[in-house]
Design a protein around this motif. Sequence first.
Motif, PDB file in Angstrom:
ATOM      1  N   GLY A 375      72.773 -40.729  39.833  1.00  0.00           N
ATOM      2  CA  GLY A 375      73.083 -40.021  41.069  1.00  0.00           C
ATOM      3  C   GLY A 375      74.533 -40.179  41.474  1.00  0.00           C
ATOM      4  O   GLY A 375      75.192 -39.210  41.870  1.00  0.00           O
ATOM      5  N   VAL A 376      75.049 -41.419  41.356  1.00  0.00           N
ATOM      6  CA  VAL A 376      76.461 -41.658  41.685  1.00  0.00           C
ATOM      7  C   VAL A 376      77.371 -40.893  40.736  1.00  0.00           C
ATOM      8  O   VAL A 376      78.339 -40.246  41.155  1.00  0.00           O
ATOM      9  N   LEU A 377      77.066 -40.944  39.425  1.00  0.00           N
ATOM     10  CA  LEU A 377      77.908 -40.269  38.441  1.00  0.00           C
ATOM     11  C   LEU A 377      77.879 -38.757  38.606  1.00  0.00           C
ATOM     12  O   LEU A 377      78.906 -38.069  38.432  1.00  0.00           O
ATOM     13  N   LEU A 378      76.710 -38.209  38.944  1.00  0.00           N
ATOM     14  CA  LEU A 378      76.618 -36.765  39.168  1.00  0.00           C
ATOM     15  C   LEU A 378      77.512 -36.334  40.326  1.00  0.00           C
ATOM     16  O   LEU A 378      78.241 -35.337  40.227  1.00  0.00           O
ATOM     17  N   MET A 379      77.463 -37.072  41.418  1.00  0.00           N
ATOM     18  CA  MET A 379      78.296 -36.726  42.570  1.00  0.00           C
ATOM     19  C   MET A 379      79.774 -36.888  42.265  1.00  0.00           C
ATOM     20  O   MET A 379      80.596 -36.068  42.670  1.00  0.00           O
ATOM     21  N   TYR A 380      80.105 -37.947  41.527  1.00  0.00           N
ATOM     22  CA  TYR A 380      81.514 -38.139  41.169  1.00  0.00           C
ATOM     23  C   TYR A 380      81.992 -37.020  40.263  1.00  0.00           C
ATOM     24  O   TYR A 380      83.066 -36.445  40.472  1.00  0.00           O
ATOM     25  N   GLY A 381      81.180 -36.683  39.259  1.00  0.00           N
ATOM     26  CA  GLY A 381      81.595 -35.642  38.338  1.00  0.00           C
ATOM     27  C   GLY A 381      81.735 -34.292  39.006  1.00  0.00           C
ATOM     28  O   GLY A 381      82.732 -33.573  38.801  1.00  0.00           O
ATOM     29  N   THR A 382      80.764 -33.922  39.859  1.00  0.00           N
ATOM     30  CA  THR A 382      80.852 -32.614  40.506  1.00  0.00           C
ATOM     31  C   THR A 382      81.924 -32.585  41.580  1.00  0.00           C
ATOM     32  O   THR A 382      82.457 -31.526  41.904  1.00  0.00           O
ATOM     33  N   SER A 383      82.277 -33.755  42.148  1.00  0.00           N
ATOM     34  CA  SER A 383      83.320 -33.781  43.170  1.00  0.00           C
ATOM     35  C   SER A 383      84.680 -33.401  42.591  1.00  0.00           C
ATOM     36  O   SER A 383      85.562 -32.936  43.324  1.00  0.00           O
ATOM     37  N   LEU A 384      84.844 -33.581  41.292  1.00  0.00           N
ATOM     38  CA  LEU A 384      86.118 -33.204  40.660  1.00  0.00           C
ATOM     39  C   LEU A 384      86.361 -31.710  40.722  1.00  0.00           C
ATOM     40  O   LEU A 384      87.508 -31.247  40.679  1.00  0.00           O
ATOM     41  N   PHE A 385      85.262 -30.925  40.839  1.00  0.00           N
ATOM     42  CA  PHE A 385      85.414 -29.473  40.907  1.00  0.00           C
ATOM     43  C   PHE A 385      85.840 -29.013  42.299  1.00  0.00           C
ATOM     44  O   PHE A 385      86.284 -27.885  42.449  1.00  0.00           O
ATOM     45  N   SER A 386      85.649 -29.871  43.318  1.00  0.00           N
ATOM     46  CA  SER A 386      85.930 -29.454  44.690  1.00  0.00           C
ATOM     47  C   SER A 386      87.211 -30.071  45.238  1.00  0.00           C
ATOM     48  O   SER A 386      87.422 -30.090  46.435  1.00  0.00           O
ATOM     49  N   ALA A 387      88.055 -30.599  44.358  1.00  0.00           N
ATOM     50  CA  ALA A 387      89.305 -31.181  44.816  1.00  0.00           C
ATOM     51  C   ALA A 387      90.206 -30.083  45.351  1.00  0.00           C
ATOM     52  O   ALA A 387      90.500 -29.106  44.670  1.00  0.00           O
TER      53      ALA A 387
END
Length: 388
Positions: A375-387
């Motif tokens: 769950g943490v890794l999914l949020m971190y990975g997808t957050s890179l798209f919203s920078a």
Amino acid sequence: MRLPVWVLGVAVTAVIGLVLGVLAVFGAGTLPERAGPPIEELAVERTVLSPGVIELTVRNIGPDPVQVSQVFVNDAFVGFTGGGEPLERLRSTTLVLDYPWSDGSPYVVSMLTSTGLVIEHEIAAGVTTPPADADFFGRMVLIGTYIGIIPVLLGMLFLPVLRQARGRSVKILLALSVGVLVYLAIDATFEGFELAAGGAVFGGGLLVILGAAFAYLVLMGVDRWLRSRTAAARRDDAAGGMRLALLIAIGIGLHNMAEGLVIGSAYAVGELALGAALIIGFVINNVTEGVAIVAPLTDRRPTWLALLGLGLVAGAPAILGAVIGGAVNNPALAAVLFGLGIGAIAQVVVQILPSLREHGSRAFDARVLGGLALGVLLMYGTSLFSAA
């Protein structure tokens, strides 16, 4: 004869008030005068740029009165209005500078006080501030809808897929939800304390902590109310699952309100360019939030109306945040909102964690820990798209 408790309380309060009054009247005269020059501090809370004009809303955050005598922009003297009288502590005023600024150029505004102190404020790039009209607020509503409601509802579409999970897989899905929430709380903590620096006069980082404590206690009260509202809620697993989904939606909603506030503020001052790539990035990032909401409902059959309500609880606050951020742009308010999101999420995590432990043990299964990490890794990975 024993006096009533309220009489004792009034008497003690009266004594305290009398002592404080005496200290206020006579105490100052017994203390030595402070040595050294006045302490002058100004914080620029809002910058509004219109053709030929720069408006600065400044607040006195120091202990002594401050009077702005002259203003320079890039070392050039400019005429201004406002600030004619000394500004007392915590008071604010608006300085209107007559200056033909150019779009995209950086500026340093230097405010010279009556004592000769220079206080500087940097404008990274001159951009016309959008007026707070119907078109502006319409854009804020669209922003909130794009980054809040739409991605959450899209994530909730995974419910039929999650229903195929059985047994221990349900725990893993709940663990994934906790991982998502933990990431949101950590991210909000960093961003909240960063924004709180601009609202130091009102407590700075303390605002984040107070907001978190308030949200935690309020959401705990909401949970207790939902538990006690009907005896069936304590016996019916379906009611328990919906209650947990609602708490998750509330926690995510408060986080999304803070996120919307930051995005609205950035857009209002020209620090954010709205485009398809940014919107899609936020959708990818926030879809995971919808999955977290429906994870407790894998063994339930909620109505479409109930699911839509959960999606609106989680996503619609982003609209309110964007509107407030675009119109107000106050760092102290942003810090409080991030604190509210942190506290709400923390309370939800506390609610879920006991159900993830092994039966009769305080330990967590390795697969549950893997779900948390995922769950943490999914949020971190997808957050890179919203920078932004």
